[in-house]
Design an enzyme around this catalytic site. Structure first.
Site, mmCIF file in Angstrom:
data_model
loop_
_atom_site.group_PDB
_atom_site.id
_atom_site.type_symbol
_atom_site.label_atom_id
_atom_site.label_comp_id
_atom_site.label_asym_id
_atom_site.label_seq_id
_atom_site.Cartn_x
_atom_site.Cartn_y
_atom_site.Cartn_z
ATOM 1 N N ARG A 279 5.440 8.083 2.405
ATOM 2 C CA ARG A 279 3.868 8.664 1.442
ATOM 3 C C ARG A 279 2.596 8.495 2.910
ATOM 4 O O ARG A 279 3.461 7.807 4.047
ATOM 5 C CB ARG A 279 4.149 6.807 1.409
ATOM 6 C CG ARG A 279 4.466 6.367 -0.305
ATOM 7 C CD ARG A 279 4.830 4.973 -0.394
ATOM 8 N NE ARG A 279 3.314 4.587 -0.566
ATOM 9 C CZ ARG A 279 3.262 3.437 -1.421
ATOM 10 N NH1 ARG A 279 3.871 3.106 -2.367
ATOM 11 N NH2 ARG A 279 2.743 2.776 -1.084
ATOM 12 N N ARG B 56 -8.028 -12.712 1.644
ATOM 13 C CA ARG B 56 -7.216 -12.105 2.503
ATOM 14 C C ARG B 56 -7.910 -12.299 3.511
ATOM 15 O O ARG B 56 -7.103 -11.681 4.386
ATOM 16 C CB ARG B 56 -7.862 -10.502 2.117
ATOM 17 C CG ARG B 56 -6.424 -9.363 2.553
ATOM 18 C CD ARG B 56 -7.290 -8.144 2.041
ATOM 19 N NE ARG B 56 -5.972 -6.937 2.141
ATOM 20 C CZ ARG B 56 -5.314 -6.743 1.104
ATOM 21 N NH1 ARG B 56 -5.093 -7.081 -0.063
ATOM 22 N NH2 ARG B 56 -4.526 -5.393 1.307
ATOM 23 N N ARG C 195 -2.308 -1.996 9.644
ATOM 24 C CA ARG C 195 -2.818 -3.428 7.652
ATOM 25 C C ARG C 195 -1.450 -4.402 8.734
ATOM 26 O O ARG C 195 -2.038 -5.380 7.938
ATOM 27 C CB ARG C 195 -1.386 -2.063 6.871
ATOM 28 C CG ARG C 195 -2.550 -1.537 5.981
ATOM 29 C CD ARG C 195 -2.185 -0.274 4.890
ATOM 30 N NE ARG C 195 -1.426 -1.000 3.519
ATOM 31 C CZ ARG C 195 -0.120 -0.099 3.409
ATOM 32 N NH1 ARG C 195 0.731 0.685 4.056
ATOM 33 N NH2 ARG C 195 0.447 -1.287 2.293
ATOM 34 N N ARG D 43 11.584 4.184 2.652
ATOM 35 C CA ARG D 43 10.377 4.342 1.424
ATOM 36 C C ARG D 43 10.177 5.836 1.433
ATOM 37 O O ARG D 43 9.237 6.144 2.323
ATOM 38 C CB ARG D 43 9.204 3.611 1.126
ATOM 39 C CG ARG D 43 8.440 2.988 0.265
ATOM 40 C CD ARG D 43 8.218 1.709 -0.353
ATOM 41 N NE ARG D 43 7.011 1.440 0.585
ATOM 42 C CZ ARG D 43 6.059 0.752 0.021
ATOM 43 N NH1 ARG D 43 6.131 -0.126 -0.382
ATOM 44 N NH2 ARG D 43 4.657 0.787 1.129
ATOM 45 N N LYS E 178 5.581 -8.132 -2.941
ATOM 46 C CA LYS E 178 4.255 -8.436 -3.942
ATOM 47 C C LYS E 178 3.780 -7.946 -4.850
ATOM 48 O O LYS E 178 3.532 -8.939 -5.983
ATOM 49 C CB LYS E 178 2.885 -8.079 -2.246
ATOM 50 C CG LYS E 178 2.226 -9.374 -3.307
ATOM 51 C CD LYS E 178 1.070 -10.173 -1.753
ATOM 52 C CE LYS E 178 0.376 -8.459 -1.402
ATOM 53 N NZ LYS E 178 -0.565 -8.313 -2.391
HETATM 54 P P1 ADP Z 1 -1.554 -3.685 0.342
HETATM 55 O O1 ADP Z 1 -0.939 -4.882 0.119
HETATM 56 O O2 ADP Z 1 -0.083 -2.471 0.456
HETATM 57 O O3 ADP Z 1 -1.577 -3.240 1.868
HETATM 58 P P2 ADP Z 1 -3.761 -3.462 -1.602
HETATM 59 O O4 ADP Z 1 -3.402 -2.760 -3.177
HETATM 60 O O5 ADP Z 1 -3.434 -4.713 -1.636
HETATM 61 O O6 ADP Z 1 -2.604 -3.000 -0.681
HETATM 62 O O7 ADP Z 1 -4.907 -2.729 -1.068
HETATM 63 C C1 ADP Z 1 -5.349 -1.541 -0.437
HETATM 64 C C2 ADP Z 1 -6.871 -1.740 0.002
HETATM 65 O O8 ADP Z 1 -7.322 -2.120 -0.598
HETATM 66 C C3 ADP Z 1 -6.002 -2.447 1.094
HETATM 67 O O9 ADP Z 1 -5.785 -2.435 2.912
HETATM 68 C C4 ADP Z 1 -7.550 -2.429 1.876
HETATM 69 O O10 ADP Z 1 -8.398 -1.708 1.993
HETATM 70 C C5 ADP Z 1 -8.714 -2.780 -0.059
HETATM 71 N N1 ADP Z 1 -8.470 -4.648 -0.435
HETATM 72 C C6 ADP Z 1 -8.115 -4.988 -1.208
HETATM 73 N N2 ADP Z 1 -8.083 -6.518 -1.360
HETATM 74 C C7 ADP Z 1 -8.690 -6.565 -0.814
HETATM 75 C C8 ADP Z 1 -9.380 -8.307 0.183
HETATM 76 N N3 ADP Z 1 -8.958 -8.932 -1.009
HETATM 77 N N4 ADP Z 1 -10.127 -7.675 1.376
HETATM 78 C C9 ADP Z 1 -10.858 -6.578 1.186
HETATM 79 N N5 ADP Z 1 -10.238 -5.429 1.738
HETATM 80 C C10 ADP Z 1 -9.173 -5.480 -0.078
#
Ligand code: ADP
Length: 216
Positions: free
Chosen positions: A157, A91, A168, A130, A17
C-alpha cells in the site's frame, strides 16, 4: 459501578485499532467518530476543510490541532446524549486538554481510555504482509502475490511505504503516547498488551474483560 459513555481508543498505526473500534461501538452501543475517516471524507468531497487537511495528510503529518479540535467539538456538541467512541482523537496532549475542557463545559468528561499496546515487532511483521491491489483496490493481510478478487499482481500500500510508516510511528510515539499518560494520571486507562499474532476476536475478548474489571 461506573457508567461508561465516552470512550477513547488509542493504538499505533497498524495496531488493529479499526477492528477493535467496530467491536467497541457494537458491544457498548457507542456512536464512533474516527477523525481519520472524517478527514478522508472531507478530502474526497473537496470541501475547504478537506483541501486544507489534504496538504498534511499527503505528507503523513498531523492535521493542525485547531482544525481537528473544531470538528470534534462540533460533533460532541451534537452528540451530547449518546455514548460515543473517539478513534484517532485526541492524538496530542494539546488535543486531550481541549477535549477535557470542551467536555467539562458540557458537564461531561472522558470515562475510559482503551489503550491497544501492540509490540513494535508485531506491527513490523504485519506491515510486510499488508498488500493492496493496484487494479481493483482490494487489500489483504497475508502477503498475497496475486489479487484474490481480480488476479492482478499485488503491491505494498502507498501509505505503508517504509518512510511514511516510520514517520507515522515516530509521531505516534512522541506525540500520542503522552496522551495515554495524560489519562493514566486521571486513572482512566485500560491497557491491552498484544505481543503475539492471533485472532482479532481474542483481543476483543481481552478488551471486554478489562472494561468489565474497570467498571467494577
Ligand atoms: P493512521 O492511524 O493509520 O495514521 P488515521 O485514519 O487515524 O490513520 O488518520 C489518517 C491521517 O489523518 C493522519 O495521518 C493525520 O494526517 C490525520 N488525522 C487523523 N486524526 C487526526 C488528529 N486527531 N489530529 C491530527 N491529524 C489527524
Amino acid at each position: 459501578m461506573k457508567t461508561l459513555k465516552r470512550f477513547v481508543l488509542v493504538g499505533a498505526p497498524a495496531s488493529g485499532k479499526g477492528t477493535q473500534s467496530s467491536f467497541l461501538s457494537e458491544s457498548y452501543d457507542l456512536k464512533p467518530l474516527s477523525t481519520g475517516a472524517l478527514l478522508r471524507a472531507e478530502v474526497a468531497a473537496g470541501s475547504p476543510l478537506g483541501l486544507e487537511a489534504k496538504k498534511y495528510m499527503d505528507a503523513a503529518m498531523f492535521v493542525p490541532d485547531e482544525v481537528v479540535n473544531g470538528i470534534v467539538s462540533q460533533w460532541l456538541g451534537n452528540n451530547k446524549d449518546c455514548g460515543c467512541l473517539l478513534d484517532g482523537y485526541p492524538r496530542t496532549v494539546a488535543q486531550a486538554q481541549t477535549l477535557d475542557e470542551n467536555l467539562a463545559k458540557l458537564g461531561l468528561g472522558v470515562d475510559i481510555v482503551v489503550f491497544l499496546n501492540v509490540s513494535q515487532e508485531l506491527i513490523e511483521a504485519r506491515m510486510l504482509r499488508r498488500k493492496a491491489c493496484p487494479v481493483c483496490g482490494e487489500t489483504t493481510r497475508n502477503g498475497e502475490e496475486v489479487c484474490p478478487k481480480c488476479g492482478a499482481g499485488m503491491i505494498v500500500r502507498s501509505d505503508d511505504n517504509p518512510e511514511a510508516f516510520a514517520k507515522r510511528r515516530k509521531d505516534y510515539e512522541s506525540l500520542t503516547l503522552p496522551v495515554v499518560e495524560h489519562y493514566r494520571a486521571q486513572g482512566k486507562v485500560v491497557q491491552i498488551d498484544v505481543t503475539e499474532e492471533g485472532e482479532p476476536e481474542a483481543v476483543s475478548a481481552r478488551i471486554a474483560a478489562a472494561v468489565a474489571a474497570y467498571v467494577g
